[in-house]
Design an enzyme around this catalytic site. Structure first.
Site, PDB file in Angstrom:
ATOM      1  N   HIS A  11       0.858  -1.186   0.000  1.00  0.00           N
ATOM      2  CA  HIS A  11       0.000   0.000   0.000  1.00  0.00           C
ATOM      3  C   HIS A  11       0.889   1.229   0.000  1.00  0.00           C
ATOM      4  O   HIS A  11       2.014   1.183   0.469  1.00  0.00           O
ATOM      5  CB  HIS A  11      -0.967   0.029   1.191  1.00  0.00           C
ATOM      6  CG  HIS A  11      -0.283   0.001   2.532  1.00  0.00           C
ATOM      7  ND1 HIS A  11       0.227   1.131   3.111  1.00  0.00           N
ATOM      8  CD2 HIS A  11      -0.010  -1.009   3.385  1.00  0.00           C
ATOM      9  CE1 HIS A  11       0.763   0.813   4.280  1.00  0.00           C
ATOM     10  NE2 HIS A  11       0.650  -0.476   4.472  1.00  0.00           N
ATOM     11  N   LYS A  36      -5.631   7.041  -4.588  1.00  0.00           N
ATOM     12  CA  LYS A  36      -5.383   6.937  -3.148  1.00  0.00           C
ATOM     13  C   LYS A  36      -4.729   5.597  -2.779  1.00  0.00           C
ATOM     14  O   LYS A  36      -5.183   4.550  -3.225  1.00  0.00           O
ATOM     15  CB  LYS A  36      -6.725   7.092  -2.408  1.00  0.00           C
ATOM     16  CG  LYS A  36      -6.583   7.415  -0.943  1.00  0.00           C
ATOM     17  CD  LYS A  36      -6.234   8.861  -0.712  1.00  0.00           C
ATOM     18  CE  LYS A  36      -5.957   9.112   0.761  1.00  0.00           C
ATOM     19  NZ  LYS A  36      -4.959  10.174   0.935  1.00  0.00           N
ATOM     20  N   HIS A 124      11.780  -5.888   6.954  1.00  0.00           N
ATOM     21  CA  HIS A 124      10.770  -4.834   7.058  1.00  0.00           C
ATOM     22  C   HIS A 124      10.987  -3.946   8.296  1.00  0.00           C
ATOM     23  O   HIS A 124      10.959  -2.718   8.196  1.00  0.00           O
ATOM     24  CB  HIS A 124       9.384  -5.478   7.100  1.00  0.00           C
ATOM     25  CG  HIS A 124       8.271  -4.510   7.020  1.00  0.00           C
ATOM     26  ND1 HIS A 124       7.845  -3.972   5.827  1.00  0.00           N
ATOM     27  CD2 HIS A 124       7.493  -3.954   7.982  1.00  0.00           C
ATOM     28  CE1 HIS A 124       6.849  -3.134   6.061  1.00  0.00           C
ATOM     29  NE2 HIS A 124       6.616  -3.105   7.364  1.00  0.00           N
ATOM     30  N   HIS A 128      11.842   0.105   8.873  1.00  0.00           N
ATOM     31  CA  HIS A 128      11.132   1.048   9.760  1.00  0.00           C
ATOM     32  C   HIS A 128      12.119   1.749  10.698  1.00  0.00           C
ATOM     33  O   HIS A 128      12.090   2.973  10.851  1.00  0.00           O
ATOM     34  CB  HIS A 128      10.110   0.299  10.620  1.00  0.00           C
ATOM     35  CG  HIS A 128       8.767   0.145   9.974  1.00  0.00           C
ATOM     36  ND1 HIS A 128       8.043   1.205   9.493  1.00  0.00           N
ATOM     37  CD2 HIS A 128       8.001  -0.961   9.766  1.00  0.00           C
ATOM     38  CE1 HIS A 128       6.885   0.752   9.002  1.00  0.00           C
ATOM     39  NE2 HIS A 128       6.838  -0.551   9.143  1.00  0.00           N
ATOM     40  N   ASP A 147       3.956  -2.479  14.035  1.00  0.00           N
ATOM     41  CA  ASP A 147       3.107  -2.277  12.860  1.00  0.00           C
ATOM     42  C   ASP A 147       2.146  -3.447  12.697  1.00  0.00           C
ATOM     43  O   ASP A 147       1.965  -4.230  13.641  1.00  0.00           O
ATOM     44  CB  ASP A 147       3.967  -2.057  11.608  1.00  0.00           C
ATOM     45  CG  ASP A 147       4.690  -3.302  11.138  1.00  0.00           C
ATOM     46  OD1 ASP A 147       4.708  -4.301  11.891  1.00  0.00           O
ATOM     47  OD2 ASP A 147       5.228  -3.280  10.019  1.00  0.00           O
ATOM     48  N   GLY A 178      -0.885  -3.855  15.540  1.00  0.00           N
ATOM     49  CA  GLY A 178      -1.333  -3.193  14.306  1.00  0.00           C
ATOM     50  C   GLY A 178      -2.487  -3.924  13.639  1.00  0.00           C
ATOM     51  O   GLY A 178      -3.429  -3.297  13.142  1.00  0.00           O
TER      52      GLY A 178
END
Ligand SMILES: [Fe+2]
Length: 199
Positions: A11, A36, A124, A128, A147, A178
């Site tokens: 995303h 979006k 990942h 971050h 997350d 998350g």
């Protein structure tokens, strides 16, 4: 030293250019496509960053992608398997994209960019932590990342020191603050990976 960072196919695809340790440009693909949370390969964002840096793809020394696709794929397969046959529709929807693009990310990026150099795949949560620690004014700092989920990690902590980040411990999927948040987002009628910001 030109380093191009890319996130895509999840995303809010985006790109960032770091030249000799300085962030020159960073942009989200949706700003150019007006779509979006655009998750497509961030062609526009990459062009913008390269333009800002006054360089071409052949001037890039390293490309860094924001996670490790193979480990993430393993987690996704194991999860589908654990819950089968529930989730078969989502499985059928998700797998073609994995096979077509995500598992062959290296080749895909090389082809799309016309780039023949080194492509790095940090974890990942390393991404971050790096995105918070490296632009910070600190030479040494503790970090905490929470997350939805990366490959397996959902929460991690560690130490950032000079030009490195070290993960010391992590909590794994499905235990995720998350994802709990996303569950409430869905329950209240909002879209996951979007409505969280409103909630
Ligand atoms: Fe994340």
């Amino acid at each position: 030293m030109n380093i191009l960072g890319i996130s895509a196919f999840y995303h809010d695809s985006a790109a960032c250019l770091v030249q000799d340790g300085t962030i020159i440009a960073a942009a989200q693909e949706e700003r150019f496509t007006r779509k979006k949370h655009d998750f497509n390969f961030p062609h526009h964002a990459i062009s913008f960053c390269l333009n800002q840096g006054g360089i071409k793809a052949s001037d890039i020394d390293y490309v860094a992608f924001y996670d490790k696709p193979f480990i993430k794929f393993e987690r996704i397969l194991e999860t589908y398997l654990a819950y089968a046959p529930i989730g078969i529709r989502s499985f059928i929807k998700a797998i073609p994209m994995w096979i077509k693009q995500k598992l062959f990310m290296k080749e895909f990026i090389k082809k799309e960019l016309g780039f023949d150099g080194v492509i790095l795949f940090p974890e990942h949560h390393e991404s971050h932590a790096a995105s918070a620690f490296f632009p910070s004014p600190f030479q040494r700092a503790a970090f905490l990342t929470m997350d939805g989920v990366g490959e397996w990690a959902t929460t991690s902590y560690g130490v950032g020191n000079a030009n490195g980040v070290q993960l010391l411990a992590e909590i794994h999927f499905p235990h995720s603050l998350g994802l709990l948040y996303s569950a409430f987002t869905y329950y209240t009628g909002f879209k996951v990976n979007s409505g969280e910001y409103r909630i």
